[in-house]
Motif scaffolding. Structure first.
Motif, PDB file in Angstrom:
ATOM      1  N   UNK A 159       0.849  -1.179   0.000  1.00  0.00           N
ATOM      2  CA  UNK A 159       0.000   0.000   0.000  1.00  0.00           C
ATOM      3  C   UNK A 159       0.886   1.230   0.000  1.00  0.00           C
ATOM      4  N   UNK A 160       0.330   2.330  -0.525  1.00  0.00           N
ATOM      5  CA  UNK A 160       1.140   3.535  -0.715  1.00  0.00           C
ATOM      6  C   UNK A 160       1.234   4.386   0.544  1.00  0.00           C
ATOM      7  N   UNK A 161       0.207   4.355   1.400  1.00  0.00           N
ATOM      8  CA  UNK A 161       0.270   5.190   2.595  1.00  0.00           C
ATOM      9  C   UNK A 161       1.015   4.469   3.708  1.00  0.00           C
ATOM     10  N   UNK A 162       1.586   5.255   4.589  1.00  0.00           N
ATOM     11  CA  UNK A 162       2.360   4.694   5.694  1.00  0.00           C
ATOM     12  C   UNK A 162       1.452   4.374   6.877  1.00  0.00           C
ATOM     13  N   UNK A 163       1.754   3.295   7.612  1.00  0.00           N
ATOM     14  CA  UNK A 163       0.992   2.987   8.831  1.00  0.00           C
ATOM     15  C   UNK A 163       1.402   3.928   9.951  1.00  0.00           C
ATOM     16  N   UNK A 164       0.642   3.958  11.047  1.00  0.00           N
ATOM     17  CA  UNK A 164       1.001   4.823  12.182  1.00  0.00           C
ATOM     18  C   UNK A 164       2.379   4.479  12.729  1.00  0.00           C
ATOM     19  N   UNK A 165       3.048   5.513  13.168  1.00  0.00           N
ATOM     20  CA  UNK A 165       4.391   5.356  13.729  1.00  0.00           C
ATOM     21  C   UNK A 165       4.363   5.847  15.167  1.00  0.00           C
ATOM     22  N   UNK A 166       4.852   5.008  16.095  1.00  0.00           N
ATOM     23  CA  UNK A 166       4.798   5.338  17.516  1.00  0.00           C
ATOM     24  C   UNK A 166       6.207   5.507  18.076  1.00  0.00           C
ATOM     25  N   UNK A 167       6.346   6.417  19.027  1.00  0.00           N
ATOM     26  CA  UNK A 167       7.661   6.726  19.586  1.00  0.00           C
ATOM     27  C   UNK A 167       7.869   6.161  20.991  1.00  0.00           C
ATOM     28  N   UNK A 168       6.798   5.969  21.737  1.00  0.00           N
ATOM     29  CA  UNK A 168       6.918   5.500  23.116  1.00  0.00           C
ATOM     30  C   UNK A 168       6.118   4.216  23.301  1.00  0.00           C
ATOM     31  N   UNK A 169       6.562   3.400  24.248  1.00  0.00           N
ATOM     32  CA  UNK A 169       5.872   2.154  24.555  1.00  0.00           C
ATOM     33  C   UNK A 169       6.082   1.816  26.022  1.00  0.00           C
ATOM     34  N   UNK A 170       5.096   1.159  26.619  1.00  0.00           N
ATOM     35  CA  UNK A 170       5.193   0.688  27.998  1.00  0.00           C
ATOM     36  C   UNK A 170       4.639  -0.730  28.048  1.00  0.00           C
ATOM     37  N   UNK A 171       5.389  -1.631  28.706  1.00  0.00           N
ATOM     38  CA  UNK A 171       5.024  -3.037  28.798  1.00  0.00           C
ATOM     39  C   UNK A 171       4.492  -3.364  30.189  1.00  0.00           C
ATOM     40  N   UNK A 172       3.705  -4.429  30.250  1.00  0.00           N
ATOM     41  CA  UNK A 172       3.225  -4.936  31.533  1.00  0.00           C
ATOM     42  C   UNK A 172       2.915  -6.417  31.441  1.00  0.00           C
TER      43      UNK A 172
END
Length: 754
Positions: A159-172
Motif C-alpha cells: 500500500x502507498x500510505x504509511x501505517x502509524x508510527x509510535x515513539x513511546x511504549x510501555x510493557x506490563x
C-alpha cells in the motif's frame, strides 16, 4: 572403592520411594526451593505426575515462600564484577549467584514484581523483553520486542500510505485467573509536537504466553494518553496500571481487555514518580516539587472499588542525617516490600542499596550495600537494579517455534506456506492467529526465502524512490506506463538471502523490496562523494545472520597510485559498526556481490601495485578476513569489468568497448576461470552498448540473461542470440538512469535501528 549398586538394590530403593505416601512427598517437596523441587520430578513417573500438577505448583508457591522473608533479585548495572550472572539476596544472608545471564547482550533490568513467580525483564542496552522465572532460571524472549515494528517508520506492505508510527511504549505482565493464562500487554503512543494535546495516536497489543499466537490488537482503542518505557505497567487486582505523563493512570482489565482510568493522588505532580505494588495495594511514590528539600510521598489504594488514595508514608529528608539523605538523592528510588511485620518499608536505590524506613518516615536503616559483596561496585543509575522474586515452578511457556513443530497440523501449514509468494503469505497470515504466529517467526522467514525462490524467474522491480522505500514491479511499471524517476549516483546489489544493499550519493541503504522495507545508513565521516563499491552484503550461515561490510577511501591519488582504505563491519539487527582490517588491495567503483559466505569486490587497477591481469578481493564473513584472488585473463586497458553472481557461482563480466561485446567468466574451482557466455551487441542498436550494458541475473527456467542499460532492460537468449526488450525510455538524452533491482520473495525485515 564401593561396589556399584546392584539391580536388586536399585529396585529396593525404587520400591521404598514408591511406598512413600504421595501426600507426604508433596508436603515435603513443596517446601524446597524451585530448582530442587523441579529436580525431584526425575525420581519416578509417579513423582513427575504429582509434582507437575497445577495443585502442587500452587502448593509450592505457598509453602516455599515464607511471609516476611523477601528474596531480592540483583542485576548489577555497571558492576566491576561478573555481570554474566543474576544474583539473589535475603536479609541476613550473603549474596549468591542465582542464574547465568544467558539471554541478554548487556545487563538485565527487572521491571515488574513477581506475578505467580514470573517477572518481566528488559535487556538494558538492546531493548529486548523477556518473561523470566528467576527461581528456575528459565526465560522466554518476547517476539518483536527489540525494535517493535510499530516503532519503525515504514511503508505498509503493498500500500502507498504509511501505517502509524509510535515513539513511546510501555510493557506490563498480568495473569487472567479465569482463563489461567499470562498476558504481556504493551501500550504504544505517538506524542504530538504541540502542547495542547499530549498524544496524537495510541495502540495496544496483547501477547498470550504458551499459545501459538502472535501480538494481537485489543478490541478497544486505548485512551489518548502518553506513556513511557521507563515506567512499566503494574499488575494489581486483575488490572494493569499505566502511569501517564499527565499524572493520570490508564487501567487495563486482563480478563475482558477493556480500558479504564484512575485519578492520581491529590496534589500529585509527575516528578520522579514510581508506580508499583506494595503489600497488596497499588502504590504511587513521588517527590514534592513545591518543597526546596526532598519530601518523598508514598501513597496507596487499598480498595479498588473505592479508588481512594491515602498517604502511607511521608519522608522529610531534612530530618535525616546528611549521610542518609544520599539514599533519597539516587537517580532511582522505589519501595520493594513491607518489612518487619508491616512496620517498615523496604526501599531500593540505583546504587544497588537496600534500606528500610519506619512508616513515620524516620530512622532509615541500610540493610545492604554492594561494595563488599560479590556484586562489586555499582554506579548510580536511573535504571532499576533490584527487584523481587519468588520460589515458583510456574513455566514461562514454549517459544512459537517449539509449538509449531510440536503439532503435526501446524508443521504441515509451515511446510505449505513456505513455498508461496510473499504477498500470498502475508494475506494468508490474516486468516487466523496460528498462521500469523507461524509467518512472523524468524525460522519461517529464513525457510521461506530459500524455498519460495527455488527455480523461479527473478522478480524485477523498479526503484522509484530509494529513500522512501518506493518500489514497483516491472510488469506494473510497463503496463501502467509509469513515468520513471531517473536517478543519478544510485547502485544496488544482487539479493542475498532476501535482502539487498545499495548506495545513493553519500548514503547507503539496506532493503527488502518485496515488502517495501528500506533502512537508510548514514555516517558522520562521509566526504559527500558517491562510490559504487562502498557497501557489500553477505550471510553467515553459522550464526544465521546477514553481514554488511563498508569500505571507503580516506586517501586516494590516481597520479601516484597512493591510497588508504578504512573498513567497517555490522551484523544486521545489531546496529553496531566495528572497524576491521581493510583489504590488501584497493576496491573498484562497482557494486560487490556475495557467493557462498564470501563478499567479492573487483580490484581498482589504477591504485596500488600494478597487476597484469584483473584481481578480486574476497571477504570471508565467517573468518572476518580478506584475501586476494586472481581474476579472469582480461586486460584493464581494453575491458570494463563488473562482478556478480550467476547460477550460484562467482562471475566477472568483461565488456570490450571496441568490439561492443561482453564476455562472462565464471569461477569454477579455486581461481580457475571459464568463459561461459559471449554476447555481441552490435545488432541490438545504440540502446545496448558495451560501455553501459550490464548483466544482472539469469532466469533459471530458460537460461536467458537479463541485461540492463541506463534507460532500457531486456532478456538476451544465449541459445538464439536474440534480445527481448522489456522496456526502454524513449528519450535517450534524458539525464539520469532507470534503476532496476533484482529481489527475492522474502519476509525478512531487519527493523532494528542501525
Amino acid at each position: 572403592m564401593e561396589a556399584p549398586p546392584s539391580a536388586t538394590t536399585e529396585a529396593t530403593t525404587s520400591n521404598e520411594v514408591s511406598a512413600l505416601p504421595m501426600e507426604i512427598v508433596t508436603d515435603i517437596v513443596a517446601r524446597l526451593p524451585a530448582k530442587m523441587a523441579g529436580r525431584s520430578r526425575c525420581v519416578s513417573r509417579a513423582w513427575r505426575d504429582a509434582l507437575t500438577s497445577d495443585y502442587f505448583v500452587d502448593l509450592h508457591a505457598r509453602r516455599a515462600n515464607r511471609p516476611g522473608h523477601p528474596k531480592l533479585l540483583l542485576t548489577p548495572v555497571g558492576s566491576s564484577y561478573d555481570t554474566d550472572y543474576l544474583y539473589s539476596w535475603q536479609p541476613g544472608d550473603a549474596v549468591e549467584k542465582l542464574m547465568p545471564d544467558d539471554f541478554s547482550n548487556s545487563f538485565i533490568v527487572p521491571l515488574t514484581k513477581p506475578c505467580h513467580g514470573l517477572i518481566l525483564v528488559r535487556d538494558g542496552d538492546h531493548g529486548s523483553y523477556f518473561v523470566c522465572n528467576p527461581s528456575t532460571g528459565v526465560f522466554l524472549r518476547l517476539p518483536d520486542s527489540h525494535a517493535p515494528m510499530k516503532m519503525i517508520r515504514r511503508r505498509k506492505m503493498f500500500e502507498h500510505h504509511r501505517p502509524p508510527f509510535f515513539k513511546d511504549v510501555s510493557y506490563g505482565l498480568g495473569y487472567c485467573a479465569v482463563r489461567k493464562e499470562f498476558k504481556v500487554v504493551r501500550l504504544f503512543c505517538r506524542p504530538k509536537k504541540s502542547e495542547t494535546q499530549t498524544t496524537k495516536s495510541t495502540s495496544c497489543e496483547v501477547f498470550v504466553l504458551n499459545t501459538l499466537a502472535y501480538w494481537r490488537p485489543t478490541v478497544e482503542q486505548p485512551p489518548l494518553r502518553r506513556v513511557r518505557e521507563e515506567k512499566p505497567a503494574v499488575f494489581w487486582s486483575g488490572y494493569l496500571h499505566f502511569l501517564c505523563d499527565d499524572g493520570g493512570i490508564i487501567t487495563f482489565s486482563i480478563s475482558d481487555e477493556m480500558f479504564g482510568s484512575l485519578p492520581p493522588p491529590p496534589g500529585f505532580e509527575d516528578a520522579a514518580s514510581v508506580i508499583t505494588e506494595l503489600d497488596g495495594c497499588l502504590c504511587l511514590c513521588y517527590v514534592d516539587r513545591e518543597s526546596e528539600d526532598i519530601i518523598y510521598h508514598v501513597c496507596i489504594i487499598r480498595d479498588y472499588k473505592e479508588a481512594r488514595w491515602e498517604t502511607l508514608c511521608r519522608i522529610d529528608g531534612t530530618t535525616w542525617l546528611e549521610s542518609e539523605r544520599t539514599l533519597l538523592s539516587s537517580a532511582w528510588v522505589a519501595p520493594l516490600v513491607m518489612y518487619d511485620g508491616g512496620q517498615k518499608i523496604m526501599f531500593a536505590t540505583g546504587y544497588c542499596q537496600v534500606f528500610v524506613v519506619n512508616l513515620d518516615g524516620s530512622a532509615p536503616q541500610i540493610l545492604f550495600t554492594q561494595d563488599e559483596t560479590i556484586v562489586g561496585k555499582v554506579k548510580d543509575d536511573d535504571i532499576p537494579s533490584i527487584g523481587l522474586f519468588e520460589e515458583s515452578l510456574v513455566p514461562v511457556g514454549g517459544t512459537i517455534g517449539e509449538m509449531i513443530f510440536s503439532s503435526p497440523t501446524t508443521e504441515m501449514w509451515f511446510d505449505i506456506l513456505k513455498w508461496l509468494p510473499t504477498r500470498s503469505v502475508l494475506e494468508l497470515s490474516l486468516v487466523c492467529r496460528e498462521w500469523r504466529a507461524i509467518v512472523m517467526t524468524h525460522w519461517f522467514a529464513q525457510s521461506h526465502v530459500f524455498h519460495a525462490n527455488r527455480k523461479k524467474s527473478p522478480r524485477i522491480m523498479i526503484i522509484m524512490d530509494p529513500r522512501h522505500a518506493s518500489y514497483i514491479d516491472l510488469k506494473e511499471f510497463v503496463d501502467g506506463q509509469r513515468t520513471p524517476n531517473l536517478m543519478v549516483n544510485l547502485v544496488c546489489s544482487q539479493p542475498c538471502r532476501g535482502l539487498n544493499v545499495g548506495s545513493c550519493f553519500h548514503w547507503d541503504f539496506i532493503c527488502n523490496p518485496a515488502i517495501g522495507y528500506c533502512k537508510i545508513i548514514e555516517f558522520d565521516d562521509h566526504d559527500r562523494t558517491f562510490f559504487a563499491g562502498r557497501i557489500g552484503l553477505g550471510f553467515d550461515s553459522e550464526i544465521d545472520r546477514h553481514v554488511m561490510v563498508r569500505i571507503t577511501y580516506k586517501e586516494k591519488d590516481m597520479q601516484t597510485r597512493h591510497y588508504k582504505l578504512q573498513c567497517k563491519l555490522c551484523y544486521v539487527n545489531d546496529g553496531k559498526w566495528r572497524p576491521v582490517e581493510p583489504p590488501p588491495r584497493p576496491v573498484a567503483a562497482t557494486p560487490p556481490t556475495s557467493v557462498k559466505g564470501k563478499i567479492y569486490w573487483m580490484v581498482e587497477p589504477k591504485l596500488g601495485p600494478v597487476s597484469e591481469t584483473c584481481e578480486v578481493v574476497a571477504f570471508d564473513v565467517d573468518k572476518v578476513e580478506f584475501e586476494v584472488l586472481r581474476g579472469p585473463p582480461c586486460s584493464h586497458d581494453k575491458w570494463r569489468m563488473t562482478i556478480l553472481r550467476l547460477k550460484g557461482a562467482l562471475c566477472v563480466t568483461c565488456s570490450d568497448q571496441r568490439a561492443n561485446t561482453i564476455d562472462i567468466w565464471m569461477m569454477k574451482d579455486f581461481e580457475f576461470w571459464s568463459m561461459e557466455y559471449h554476447i555481441e551487441l552490435d545488432e541490438f542498436g545504440t540502446d545496448y552498448l558495451s560501455e553501459n550494458t550490464t548483466p544482472l541475473t539469469i532466469d533459471p527456467k530458460d537460461g536467458r540473461i537479463l541485461l540492463s542499460t541506463d534507460l532500457s532492460l531486456g532478456y538476451y537468449d544465449p541459445k538464439t542470440a536474440a534480445l527481448e526488450t522489456m522496456f526502454a525510455v524513449g528519450n535517450p538524452k534524458l539525464y539520469g538512469k532507470v534503476c532496476p533491482i533484482i529481489c527475492q520473495e522474502s519476509l525478512i525485515c531487519p527493523l532494528d535501528p542501525f
